[in-house]
Design a protein around this motif. Structure first.
Motif, short mmCIF file in Angstrom:
data_model
loop_
_atom_site.label_atom_id
_atom_site.label_comp_id
_atom_site.label_asym_id
_atom_site.label_seq_id
_atom_site.Cartn_x
_atom_site.Cartn_y
_atom_site.Cartn_z
N ASP A 279 0.80 -1.23 0.00
CA ASP A 279 0.00 0.00 0.00
C ASP A 279 0.83 1.28 0.00
O ASP A 279 0.38 2.30 -0.53
N VAL A 280 2.00 1.26 0.60
CA VAL A 280 2.82 2.48 0.70
C VAL A 280 3.90 2.50 -0.37
O VAL A 280 4.07 3.51 -1.08
N ALA A 281 4.66 1.40 -0.50
CA ALA A 281 5.75 1.35 -1.47
C ALA A 281 5.28 0.93 -2.86
O ALA A 281 6.03 1.10 -3.84
N HIS A 282 4.07 0.37 -2.96
CA HIS A 282 3.52 -0.09 -4.25
C HIS A 282 4.51 -1.02 -4.95
O HIS A 282 4.84 -0.86 -6.13
N ALA A 283 4.98 -2.00 -4.21
CA ALA A 283 5.94 -2.97 -4.75
C ALA A 283 5.50 -4.37 -4.36
O ALA A 283 4.48 -4.57 -3.68
N SER A 284 6.26 -5.34 -4.83
CA SER A 284 5.97 -6.74 -4.49
C SER A 284 6.87 -7.19 -3.35
O SER A 284 7.90 -6.57 -3.05
N ALA A 285 6.48 -8.29 -2.73
CA ALA A 285 7.27 -8.83 -1.62
C ALA A 285 8.65 -9.27 -2.11
O ALA A 285 9.64 -9.15 -1.38
N GLU A 286 8.72 -9.78 -3.34
CA GLU A 286 10.01 -10.22 -3.90
C GLU A 286 10.96 -9.04 -4.08
O GLU A 286 12.16 -9.13 -3.76
N GLU A 287 10.43 -7.92 -4.57
CA GLU A 287 11.27 -6.73 -4.76
C GLU A 287 11.84 -6.24 -3.44
O GLU A 287 13.03 -5.92 -3.34
N TYR A 288 11.00 -6.21 -2.43
CA TYR A 288 11.46 -5.73 -1.12
C TYR A 288 12.46 -6.69 -0.50
O TYR A 288 13.43 -6.27 0.14
N GLY A 289 12.27 -7.98 -0.71
CA GLY A 289 13.21 -8.97 -0.19
C GLY A 289 14.58 -8.83 -0.81
O GLY A 289 15.60 -8.87 -0.11
N VAL A 290 14.62 -8.66 -2.14
CA VAL A 290 15.91 -8.46 -2.83
C VAL A 290 16.57 -7.17 -2.37
O VAL A 290 17.79 -7.12 -2.14
N PHE A 291 15.75 -6.12 -2.21
CA PHE A 291 16.30 -4.83 -1.76
C PHE A 291 16.92 -4.94 -0.38
O PHE A 291 17.99 -4.37 -0.12
N GLN A 292 16.28 -5.66 0.53
CA GLN A 292 16.82 -5.81 1.89
C GLN A 292 18.18 -6.48 1.87
O GLN A 292 19.10 -6.07 2.59
N LYS A 293 18.35 -7.51 1.03
CA LYS A 293 19.64 -8.21 0.94
C LYS A 293 20.73 -7.30 0.36
O LYS A 293 21.85 -7.25 0.88
N LEU A 294 20.38 -6.56 -0.70
CA LEU A 294 21.35 -5.65 -1.30
C LEU A 294 21.73 -4.52 -0.35
O LEU A 294 22.90 -4.13 -0.26
#
Length: 346
Positions: A279-294
């Motif tokens: 709702d806030v970032a308008h992204a998918s869970a996969e995108e956020y997961g990859v971003f957290q690792k990077l």
């Protein structure tokens, strides 16, 4: 034979003529049983009085920890057994010597046996706190504005606050007022809603405040309302950076203005991860997961670079100190040689 019959008849006549009152006097008197029973009762009561102190002492609260003393305080048998084992594991005899007085202080605070057991389940170290220290810390929390009701809820929610010395809490309160410029009422709300702040490292606390204040442009009132200090620095940085790199958050300029409307702090921090991403970032869970690792890898590289820079600066400082020491030694040798020449000339 005839004389015997005559004698019997004479005796019968004699017995008939004797008045009945004579028989009543001759009757056997019964012993006075009431007096004997009273003596027995007195004797029994005396023996009861002599034997009663022993069981009474068992029912009284003893100065040392025991299952019976815990039962007398209102704990159930199961609660008493669990509490006794827990205290014994914490510090053994040392904790048992004053744990009853500590429990009494918690009852005086207004907690019931079930609440006390939950509290000690979360923080067994509290068993080792002496009653005087516990009472001092409770009184200090009252002075900071935690009134009845909110004080009890805070203690049950985060019992570790009673293991922190008064001096340490004063340091945190002073930091929040002077460095972060929170008002007295705001500090009270922080302690009530985020009591774990009293155990947080002051350097991390300052970094978290400055990051949200300068990078995100959020004022103190909104920080308190959103319970900022319940979140870690990494949680705040990760969500904010994700929004920033997606063009959904902008650091305000000197006038506090932005070209876009930033999400409220509550939308960034107080939502669960799934809702925040969708709702806030308008992204998918996969995108956020990859971003957290990077991002975690990026932070690690920054820490390594920072460590290398600090090591180089320490080496440079050491070299400068060595140079200064060599110069001082040269000056000392020069002074000694000059002194020897003067002595020779004399």
């Amino acid at each position: 034979m005839g004389t015997r019959v005559i004698v019997r008849q004479i005796l019968r006549q004699t017995v008939k003529n004797v008045p009945r009152s004579a028989f009543t006097r001759v009757q056997f008197k019964r012993p006075h049983l009431p007096s004997l029973c009273l003596g027995c009762r007195l004797l029994c009561s005396a023996s009861d009085h002599t034997a009663s102190p022993l069981p009474r002492r068992n029912h009284a609260v003893s100065p040392e920890l025991s299952l019976l003393s815990l039962l007398d305080m209102g704990f159930t048998e199961l609660q008493a057994e669990q509490l006794y084992d827990r205290v014994s594991r914490v510090k053994g005899a040392k904790a048992a010597t004053h744990v009853l007085s500590t429990l009494s202080a918690l009852f005086v605070l207004g907690l019931n046996p079930a609440s006390v057991q939950k509290l000690l389940d979360r923080c067994p170290e509290l068993c080792a706190v002496k009653e005087a220290q516990l009472q001092q810390r409770i009184n200090h929390l009252r002075k900071l504005g935690l009134v009845e009701g909110s004080l009890q809820r805070t203690v049950v929610h985060y019992p570790q606050i009673l293991t922190v010395p008064v001096k340490s809490i004063k340091t945190v309160v002073q930091f929040l007022r002077e460095k972060c410029l929170f008002t007295t009422q705001q500090v009270t709300e922080i302690l009530r809603d985020s009591p774990a702040v009293v155990l947080e490292d002051l350097a991390q606390l300052e970094y978290k405040f400055q990051y949200v204040y300068f990078r995100m442009g959020v004022k103190q009132a909104e920080m308190v309302k959103c319970r900022l200090f319940r979140c870690t620095v990494d949680e705040v940085r990760c969500r904010h950076t994700f929004l920033e790199r997606r063009g959904l958050y902008q650091t305000p300029d000197k006038k506090g203005q932005t070209t876009i409307i930033n999400p409220k702090l509550a939308s960034v921090l107080n939502l669960d991860q799934e809702t925040f991403v969708a709702d806030v970032a308008h992204a998918s869970a996969e995108e956020y997961g990859v971003f957290q690792k990077l991002l975690a890898r990026e932070w690690k590289e920054e820490e390594l670079e920072r460590g290398i820079i600090e090591a180089h600066s320490d080496d440079d400082d050491g070299e400068e100190e060595d140079d200064e020491e060599e110069e001082e030694e040269e000056e000392e040798t020069r002074g000694k040689s000059g002194y020897k020449k003067k002595r020779k000339n004399k």
